[in-house]
Design an enzyme around this catalytic site. Structure first.
Site, PDB file in Angstrom:
ATOM      1  N   LEU A 204      -3.898  -4.695   5.340  1.00  0.00           N
ATOM      2  CA  LEU A 204      -3.466  -3.790   4.279  1.00  0.00           C
ATOM      3  C   LEU A 204      -2.793  -2.601   4.944  1.00  0.00           C
ATOM      4  O   LEU A 204      -3.185  -2.197   6.048  1.00  0.00           O
ATOM      5  CB  LEU A 204      -4.668  -3.292   3.447  1.00  0.00           C
ATOM      6  CG  LEU A 204      -5.404  -4.322   2.578  1.00  0.00           C
ATOM      7  CD1 LEU A 204      -6.628  -3.665   1.943  1.00  0.00           C
ATOM      8  CD2 LEU A 204      -4.492  -4.894   1.513  1.00  0.00           C
ATOM      9  N   ASP A 205      -1.785  -2.019   4.288  1.00  0.00           N
ATOM     10  CA  ASP A 205      -1.154  -0.813   4.828  1.00  0.00           C
ATOM     11  C   ASP A 205      -2.199   0.286   4.992  1.00  0.00           C
ATOM     12  O   ASP A 205      -3.212   0.325   4.282  1.00  0.00           O
ATOM     13  CB  ASP A 205      -0.062  -0.303   3.881  1.00  0.00           C
ATOM     14  CG  ASP A 205       1.165  -1.201   3.870  1.00  0.00           C
ATOM     15  OD1 ASP A 205       1.279  -2.062   4.770  1.00  0.00           O
ATOM     16  OD2 ASP A 205       1.994  -1.052   2.955  1.00  0.00           O
ATOM     17  N   LYS A 206      -1.919   1.198   5.899  1.00  0.00           N
ATOM     18  CA  LYS A 206      -2.846   2.292   6.190  1.00  0.00           C
ATOM     19  C   LYS A 206      -3.302   3.018   4.933  1.00  0.00           C
ATOM     20  O   LYS A 206      -4.500   3.299   4.756  1.00  0.00           O
ATOM     21  CB  LYS A 206      -2.172   3.285   7.147  1.00  0.00           C
ATOM     22  CG  LYS A 206      -3.002   4.538   7.440  1.00  0.00           C
ATOM     23  CD  LYS A 206      -2.249   5.484   8.359  1.00  0.00           C
ATOM     24  CE  LYS A 206      -3.038   6.765   8.581  1.00  0.00           C
ATOM     25  NZ  LYS A 206      -2.315   7.705   9.469  1.00  0.00           N
TER      26      LYS A 206
ATOM     27  N   THR B 171      -3.138   2.016   1.795  1.00  0.00           N
ATOM     28  CA  THR B 171      -3.587   1.133   0.712  1.00  0.00           C
ATOM     29  C   THR B 171      -5.061   0.836   0.900  1.00  0.00           C
ATOM     30  O   THR B 171      -5.493   0.500   2.002  1.00  0.00           O
ATOM     31  CB  THR B 171      -2.789  -0.187   0.714  1.00  0.00           C
ATOM     32  OG1 THR B 171      -1.391   0.112   0.605  1.00  0.00           O
ATOM     33  CG2 THR B 171      -3.207  -1.082  -0.429  1.00  0.00           C
TER      34      THR B 171
END
Length: 357
Positions: free
Chosen positions: A152-154, A156
């Site tokens: 997951l993106d940082k 998110t």
């Protein structure tokens, strides 16, 4: 080694998880040791078998088996990794933090609710504190270090699956590759998409970042009809559905990434003219598409953090073959936004696209 001890939980200790209560009294214990004592029935509460995450209350009596003497060695997963010749030490605070993120686990898989701001892996500008670097704290008695199977993106938050063995990691990776794993994200976006349910099919292509190490990298949307003009463009597909809205100012959407490109959901919603709230990269004041005249910051009491959350994941269990669905509660900043806007988590369908499947 000490002998068997019968210890009563005091009023001052209140109600808390058994593993945390035990490690406060016996700092030399690792999480793995506590798990093993529970599995083998050596650790009991009021004579009954328990799990490490069982809660103890004042007045209960805990049977503690013979323990090794306390030494000045590091606690928990850090100690286990040092014995194994592993990497840098995990602090007790980080160990407790990542273990508290566990939503669900069995003998094969761990599901985390990743907090916003914690990267999944290290990389350019990510620092050295990330989920991958904390996985030793999630062994829970296993010899092998768990493995991440997706990211997951940082910024998110939400459900992140961790495999406890190489075999399970391969099986889960295959399920992601063959799209049998289904992920549903929740987001607050500027404006209200029209139509209220649809599919975005813009391809994505990387634009170079402005930093010396490529920081600031961004994805550019390419119209499907023009993909042939851009050799580096990759097809990307996102389903979306509006779940609720506050006038024309902001809406709550469910997003399903059919493909898994970098920043796909953020770039696609911005391209529609409805950037995700808090997304300065794709919805800042310099963007061309601000949808209904609104940018990604709502102002007032609404947090400036990214409002994107991996709400639910469904997958076929590699061992039991049963369908498993796991949901993650919203992070604090999104909970506050939902409360401010009068949105309620339990008043929308778990999967608004179910009838279309």
């Amino acid at each position: 080694m000490s002998g068997v001890q019968m210890i009563k939980v005091t009023e001052n200790e209140g109600e808390q998880r058994l593993d945390r209560w035990l490690k406060k009294r016996f700092p030399q214990l690792t999480q793995g040791a506590v798990e093993k004592m529970c599995r083998t029935g050596q650790l009991r509460v009021d004579g009954g078998r328990v799990k490490a995450n069982s809660r103890v209350a004042p007045g209960q009596e805990v049977r503690v088996p013979p323990l090794p003497p306390a030494t000045a060695t590091p606690r928990g997963a850090a100690a286990e990794r040092i014995r194994d010749g592993g990497g840098p030490q995990i602090s007790s605070a980080d160990e407790e933090m990542i273990q508290a993120c566990v939503l669900w686990r069995d003998e094969h898989i761990i599901a985390l609710n990743k907090p916003p701001g914690l990267p999944s892996q290290g990389g350019s500008g990510q620092g050295d504190r990330h989920v991958d670097g904390l996985l030793d704290a999630l062994r829970f008695g296993y010899k092998d270090k768990p493995k991440m199977v997706h990211r997951l993106d940082k910024d998110t938050s939400g459900v992140l699956l961790i495999a406890r063995t190489d075999r399970i990691a391969r099986a889960l990776s295959e399920s992601f590759r063959h799209k049998t794993t289904r992920k549903i994200y929740w987001a607050a976006v500027a404006g209200v998409p029209n139509p209220k349910m649809g599919t975005v099919r813009f391809a994505l292509m990387k634009a170079p970042g402005h930093g010396r190490g490529g920081e600031g990298e961004k994805m550019i949307c390419i119209h499907p009809a023009k993909i042939g003009d851009y050799p580096d463009a990759k097809r990307a597909t996102t389903d979306y559905a509006v779940l609720d809205a506050l006038g024309s100012r902001v809406s709550w959407v469910a997003l399903v990434p059919i493909t898994g490109r970098t920043h796909q959901l953020r770039a696609h919603m911005a391209e529609l003219g409805h950037p995700i709230v808090g997304d300065g990269k794709y919805g800042g004041s310099g963007q061309e598409n601000l949808g209904d005249g609104w940018g990604a910051q709502l102002g007032g009491e609404i947090s400036r953090k990214l409002h994107l959350h991996a709400r639910q994941i469904s997958f076929d269990h590699p061992i039991t073959k049963k369908r498993v669905t796991i949901s993650a509660p919203l992070p604090d900043h999104m909970k506050r936004t939902w409360k401010t806007l009068g949105w309620h988590e339990n008043e929308v369908p778990a999967d608004p696209f179910e009838d279309l499947l």
